[in-house]
Design an enzyme around this catalytic site. Structure first.
Site, PDB file in Angstrom:
ATOM      1  N   LYS A 182       0.878  -1.182   0.000  1.00 37.86           N
ATOM      2  CA  LYS A 182       0.000   0.000   0.000  1.00 37.86           C
ATOM      3  C   LYS A 182       0.907   1.221   0.000  1.00 37.86           C
ATOM      4  CE  LYS A 182      -2.065   2.897   2.054  1.00 37.86           C
ATOM      5  NZ  LYS A 182      -1.932   4.329   1.731  1.00 37.86           N
ATOM      6  N   GLU A 258       9.419   1.234  11.041  1.00 34.98           N
ATOM      7  CA  GLU A 258      10.454   2.253  10.803  1.00 34.98           C
ATOM      8  C   GLU A 258       9.748   3.596  10.871  1.00 34.98           C
ATOM      9  OE1 GLU A 258      13.481   1.543  10.697  1.00 34.98           O
ATOM     10  OE2 GLU A 258      13.652  -0.526  10.016  1.00 34.98           O
ATOM     11  N   CYS A 292      13.711  10.751   6.813  1.00 35.22           N
ATOM     12  CA  CYS A 292      13.637  10.346   8.229  1.00 35.22           C
ATOM     13  C   CYS A 292      14.985  10.489   8.924  1.00 35.22           C
ATOM     14  CB  CYS A 292      13.152   8.910   8.330  1.00 35.22           C
ATOM     15  SG  CYS A 292      14.163   7.777   7.379  1.00 35.22           S
ATOM     16  N   GLU A 384       8.914  16.074  15.496  1.00 35.11           N
ATOM     17  CA  GLU A 384       9.467  15.983  14.141  1.00 35.11           C
ATOM     18  C   GLU A 384       8.720  16.937  13.219  1.00 35.11           C
ATOM     19  OE1 GLU A 384       8.376  12.490  11.800  1.00 35.11           O
ATOM     20  OE2 GLU A 384      10.441  12.313  11.128  1.00 35.11           O
TER      21      GLU A 384
HETATM   22  P1  NAD Z   1       2.084   8.262   7.613  1.00 34.45           P
HETATM   23  O1  NAD Z   1       2.253   7.453   8.832  1.00 34.45           O
HETATM   24  O2  NAD Z   1       1.117   9.377   7.632  1.00 34.45           O
HETATM   25  O3  NAD Z   1       1.650   7.334   6.388  1.00 34.45           O
HETATM   26  C1  NAD Z   1       2.416   6.234   5.981  1.00 34.45           C
HETATM   27  C2  NAD Z   1       1.516   5.214   5.328  1.00 34.45           C
HETATM   28  O4  NAD Z   1       0.631   4.663   6.294  1.00 34.45           O
HETATM   29  C3  NAD Z   1       0.640   5.770   4.217  1.00 34.45           C
HETATM   30  O5  NAD Z   1       0.640   4.828   3.169  1.00 34.45           O
HETATM   31  C4  NAD Z   1      -0.712   5.878   4.884  1.00 34.45           C
HETATM   32  O6  NAD Z   1      -1.796   5.810   3.993  1.00 34.45           O
HETATM   33  C5  NAD Z   1      -0.696   4.679   5.802  1.00 34.45           C
HETATM   34  N1  NAD Z   1      -1.586   4.737   6.962  1.00 34.45           N
HETATM   35  C6  NAD Z   1      -1.943   5.824   7.678  1.00 34.45           C
HETATM   36  N2  NAD Z   1      -2.746   5.452   8.707  1.00 34.45           N
HETATM   37  C7  NAD Z   1      -2.874   4.104   8.650  1.00 34.45           C
HETATM   38  C8  NAD Z   1      -3.578   3.132   9.425  1.00 34.45           C
HETATM   39  N3  NAD Z   1      -4.297   3.479  10.503  1.00 34.45           N
HETATM   40  N4  NAD Z   1      -3.506   1.839   9.064  1.00 34.45           N
HETATM   41  C9  NAD Z   1      -2.768   1.473   7.987  1.00 34.45           C
HETATM   42  N5  NAD Z   1      -2.092   2.346   7.202  1.00 34.45           N
HETATM   43  C10 NAD Z   1      -2.139   3.645   7.534  1.00 34.45           C
HETATM   44  O7  NAD Z   1       3.542   8.765   7.224  1.00 34.45           O
HETATM   45  P2  NAD Z   1       3.937   9.738   6.025  1.00 34.45           P
HETATM   46  O8  NAD Z   1       3.463  11.113   6.352  1.00 34.45           O
HETATM   47  O9  NAD Z   1       3.549   9.121   4.735  1.00 34.45           O
HETATM   48  O10 NAD Z   1       5.533   9.688   6.096  1.00 34.45           O
HETATM   49  C11 NAD Z   1       6.307  10.543   6.862  1.00 34.45           C
HETATM   50  C12 NAD Z   1       6.773   9.840   8.128  1.00 34.45           C
HETATM   51  O11 NAD Z   1       7.498   8.666   7.788  1.00 34.45           O
HETATM   52  C13 NAD Z   1       7.739  10.672   8.949  1.00 34.45           C
HETATM   53  O12 NAD Z   1       7.419  10.556  10.313  1.00 34.45           O
HETATM   54  C14 NAD Z   1       9.096  10.019   8.690  1.00 34.45           C
HETATM   55  O13 NAD Z   1      10.057  10.200   9.702  1.00 34.45           O
HETATM   56  C15 NAD Z   1       8.705   8.600   8.533  1.00 34.45           C
HETATM   57  N6  NAD Z   1       9.712   7.837   7.799  1.00 34.45           N
HETATM   58  C16 NAD Z   1      10.497   6.953   8.503  1.00 34.45           C
HETATM   59  C17 NAD Z   1      11.472   6.235   7.841  1.00 34.45           C
HETATM   60  C18 NAD Z   1      12.342   5.257   8.595  1.00 34.45           C
HETATM   61  O14 NAD Z   1      12.986   4.442   7.944  1.00 34.45           O
HETATM   62  N7  NAD Z   1      12.374   5.285   9.913  1.00 34.45           N
HETATM   63  C19 NAD Z   1      11.661   6.401   6.462  1.00 34.45           C
HETATM   64  C20 NAD Z   1      10.842   7.297   5.788  1.00 34.45           C
HETATM   65  C21 NAD Z   1       9.860   8.012   6.463  1.00 34.45           C
END
Ligand code: NAD
Length: 485
Positions: A182, A258, A292, A384
């Protein structure tokens, strides 16, 4: 401008409208135009994808010789590069990233991830055998045996769309699993193209599926709650990670998280100053700060503080960065820019929206921004932002720098800049993070462990560590009678 680009779910080897009757738009963050219309997957569509993944696991893919499987994944890597222009165009349209970054780093890296993991699988595990001495004089041979974990649900963020999708898909498939991916609703295009590449490479139907939509009460929520999913691999925000972990508890499914970070960087007066400024400008502003591993908190030794602030300001003002991923994230970044001022920060540079030409005013632009003067307890230093910004704090004693750097619920990445190797190593070892760079940033060998501590996540990915998550370890114990020993 209305786009006629349509993005479909990819289920059981075919692109499909699905059954929800719903669709949503992807906004091009450069100018605010609509870049694509995406069909949203219903619960029934997600169920069909999971069922197809299960059938593939029990069918041809599960029976396939490992060598054949890895050859097919090599063809996937070749396929990404053969279609690189399509991937570049799709990624830029969804994210507004600079061309060079996508063309020379992100797309080749996506292909490489397949090659790296298939080589690790080909090299084999350690397959330890432990002998147990039996009372009758015989021996039991205990042999480690690994099976694929099963059907993996991968849920991805928007900041590095194809890099993240392939970071999940390559190890999952290399270790023989099947999956449903997804992608983020903000950046679905490259994951969708990956379906075409899988078909062209000859990956059997159902091995790799892509469903589109949002989180809760949409494709993401349906997928992680599906009982047919054996494990969930998630990258995204910490709050979402907590929700996903709750879902994974039902049926006791394994989960890899992650998550976010609030990454510190400690700069000592004995560093190579020019190299530090160049490296830190990257770690703060690369990818519009939407990475991230990016730095948001800087701790700089008092004796070089003023000189450092001026030099990083100059570097920030000469950055060419793309927009934030979209209007929602732009608003979030700008709300933190306002918070910084409310909390009493001194704005060294930036703090708002840059001047852009008229054609781009609808885009999600934000300025590279630097602050000083906040107390360590300020919200801005705890949460963040995920934007092109950092706060710079002076320190005198090494232990104070370590204490402030560690005063965070997050623990993903850190940097230490110093010409004293021993000191840099000592500080790196004291920081509570999953990865720490000394005199650099973002050097990533994909064979090494990657992950965070605290609110930055659970589990490690990369190299052989990805094997732990993607396989089930079994002990096969053969009892040898004394006569056969
Ligand atoms: P997000 O958590 O808003 O969304 C990520 C994904 O999760 C999307 O595909 C979203 O549709 C899905 N999602 C949201 N709610 C959900 C639920 N309840 N159940 C299932 N799926 C759900 O994150 P974002 O805004 O897309 O990304 C930014 C974040 O990602 C930042 O916090 C960043 O630090 C983190 N990030 C971490 C890493 C790492 O390796 N640690 C790498 C990249 C990004």
């Amino acid at each position: 401008m209305m786009s006629n680009r349509k993005i479909l779910n990819f289920i059981d080897g075919e692109y499909t409208e699905g059954t929800s009757g719903k669709s949503f738009e992807v906004i091009n963050p450069v100018d605010g135009s609509i870049s694509a219309v995406v069909t949203e997957a219903s619960a029934a569509d997600v169920d069909r994808a999971v069922t197809a993944a299960r059938a593939a696991l029990e069918g041809e893919w599960g029976q396939m010789a490992v060598k054949t499987r890895l050859d097919l994944l090599d063809a996937v890597a070749d396929g990404i590069m053969a279609h690189q222009q399509d991937f570049i165009d799709a990624e830029i349209s969804d994210t507004g990233k600079p061309y060079g970054q996508v063309a020379h780093m992100e797309i080749p890296r996506a292909a490489d991830q397949f090659r790296v993991f298939l080589k690790i699988v080909a090299a084999g595990g350690k397959n330890e055998i432990i002998d147990t001495l039996l009372p009758d004089g015989g021996v039991a041979h205990n042999r480690e045996f690994r099976k694929p974990k099963g059907v993996i649900a991968a849920v991805c963020p928007w900041n590095l769309p194809l890099v993240m999708a392939t970071w999940k898909a390559a190890p999952a498939l290399a270790w023989g699993n099947t999956m449903v991916l997804k992608p983020s609703e903000e950046t679905p295009s490259t994951a969708a193209l990956l379906g075409m590449v899988m078909n062209e490479a000859g990956i059997p139907k159902g091995v790799f599926n892509v469903v589109h939509g949002f989180g809760e009460n949409s494709a993401g929520g349906f997928l992680v709650a599906h009982p047919g999913v054996d494990a969930i691999n998630f990258t995204g925000e910490t709050r979402t990670g907590e929700a996903i972990m709750k879902s994974s508890a039902v049926g006791l499914r394994d989960v890899s998280l992650e998550l976010g970070g609030k990454n510190p960087c400690i700069v000592f007066a004995d560093c190579n100053f020019a190299a530090a400024i160049e490296g830190i400008a990257k770690s703060c502003f690369f990818n519009c700060g939407q990475i991230c591993l990016g730095t948001e908190r800087l701790y700089v030794e008092q004796s070089i503080f003023d000189k450092f602030v001026v030099a990083l300001k100059n570097a920030a003002e000469s950055q060419t960065i793309g927009p934030a991923v979209g209007p929602t994230h732009q608003k979030k970044i700008l709300s933190y820019y306002r918070l910084a001022e409310q909390e009493g920060a001194t704005v060294v540079t930036g703090g708002g929206i840059p001047k852009v030409n008229e054609a781009l005013v609808g885009g999600a632009w934000v300025q590279p921004t630097i602050w000083t003067g906040l107390p360590e307890k300020a919200r801005l230093l705890k949460e963040e932002v995920f934007g092109p910004c950092c706060h710079i704090q002076p320190f005198v004693r090494e232990e104070d720098a370590i204490r402030m750097a560690n005063d965070s619920l997050y623990g993903l990445a850190a940097c230490v800049w110093s010409g004293d190797e021993g000191k840099a190593r000592r500080v790196a070892e004291a920081l509570n993070v999953g990865v720490c760079w000394i005199n650099g940033w973002m050097v990533r060998d994909l064979r090494t462990a990657f992950g965070g501590v605290g609110m930055s996540g659970i589990g490690r990915e990369g190299g052989i560590y990805s094997m732990e998550f993607h396989t089930e370890l079994k002990n096969i114990c053969t009892i040898m009678s004394p006569a056969t020993v």
